[in-house]
Write an enzyme that holds these catalytic residues in place. Sequence first.
Site, mmCIF file in Angstrom:
data_model
loop_
_atom_site.group_PDB
_atom_site.id
_atom_site.type_symbol
_atom_site.label_atom_id
_atom_site.label_comp_id
_atom_site.label_asym_id
_atom_site.label_seq_id
_atom_site.Cartn_x
_atom_site.Cartn_y
_atom_site.Cartn_z
ATOM 1 N N SER A 160 0.985 -1.096 0.126
ATOM 2 C CA SER A 160 0.082 0.112 -0.028
ATOM 3 C C SER A 160 0.821 1.223 0.093
ATOM 4 O O SER A 160 1.938 1.375 0.386
ATOM 5 C CB SER A 160 -0.901 0.107 1.198
ATOM 6 O OG SER A 160 -1.643 1.191 1.353
ATOM 7 N N TYR A 174 -1.435 -0.100 10.040
ATOM 8 C CA TYR A 174 -1.648 -0.707 8.890
ATOM 9 C C TYR A 174 -0.504 -0.353 7.940
ATOM 10 O O TYR A 174 0.399 -1.402 7.438
ATOM 11 C CB TYR A 174 -2.862 -0.167 8.472
ATOM 12 C CG TYR A 174 -3.012 -0.518 7.064
ATOM 13 C CD1 TYR A 174 -3.354 -1.840 6.383
ATOM 14 C CD2 TYR A 174 -2.863 0.475 5.858
ATOM 15 C CE1 TYR A 174 -3.429 -2.135 4.816
ATOM 16 C CE2 TYR A 174 -3.009 0.089 4.479
ATOM 17 C CZ TYR A 174 -3.336 -1.349 4.174
ATOM 18 O OH TYR A 174 -3.487 -1.588 2.910
#
Length: 265
Positions: A160, A174
Amino acid sequence: MNRRDLPPLTEPPSVSAMKNIAIITGGSRGIGAATAILLAKSGVDICLSYQSDKASADAVVATCLAQGVQAIAVQADVGMREDIVRLFATCDAELGCPNVLINNAGIVGEAGKLVDLKPAVLQRVFEVNLFGAVYCCQEAIKRMAKSAGGAGGSIVNISSMAAKFGSPNEYIHYAASKGALDSMTIGLAKEVGPEGIRVNAIHSGTADTDIHERSGNPDRPAMVASINPLGRVARPEEIAEAAVWLALEKSSYTNGAIMPVTGGM
């Protein structure tokens, strides 16, 4: 040494003659489902894992089967090593030895500031996003490595852009898990390249999936779209296209790359 003294160029080993078999974690929806379907359209047999949504997984399998390939869905908790071992063993038994792995399964946990992060959320995010990817890579290498009798293969980690930007006030936990996944990608590419295994990753931009709604942050895609140079978030298929390219032989000299698919963010 001049040019005429160099050995003649040779084509990279072709895997087109062998059947490609892919394991895709988290393949019942979103980017994982789109990747499974695109791989199936490329003639790849599909083994996808799902956590709990059997109906969605079965629908993806049906779409893959319609492309004329074999496809199965296996329930597995990616954060549990024993489930990963069972996932790969099932693929071996029903489809054959996989030579493609897409580490797609991922969660963001609860949105919020780091100071308020619950230990259980931190643990679970790393179990799924990092530990699960490690477990899958271990099982894949045992099957793909030339030194173990394998024919090589390809691993694609869905990371990501959060790993680069840190996601302050939302998802630092995250982002940290994806940053670790990036480091693993780079190191593992160097470690198993001599075994005929390529390892690459994608820095995915925010995509039009339900992952943020499930984390309690449903407005995030609209916010990202408002500041993205392309004025929108990604369609899952757009991330999947990059994953399929990295997974298959057209990217045969790409190894250790982290490809941004972010709309220019």
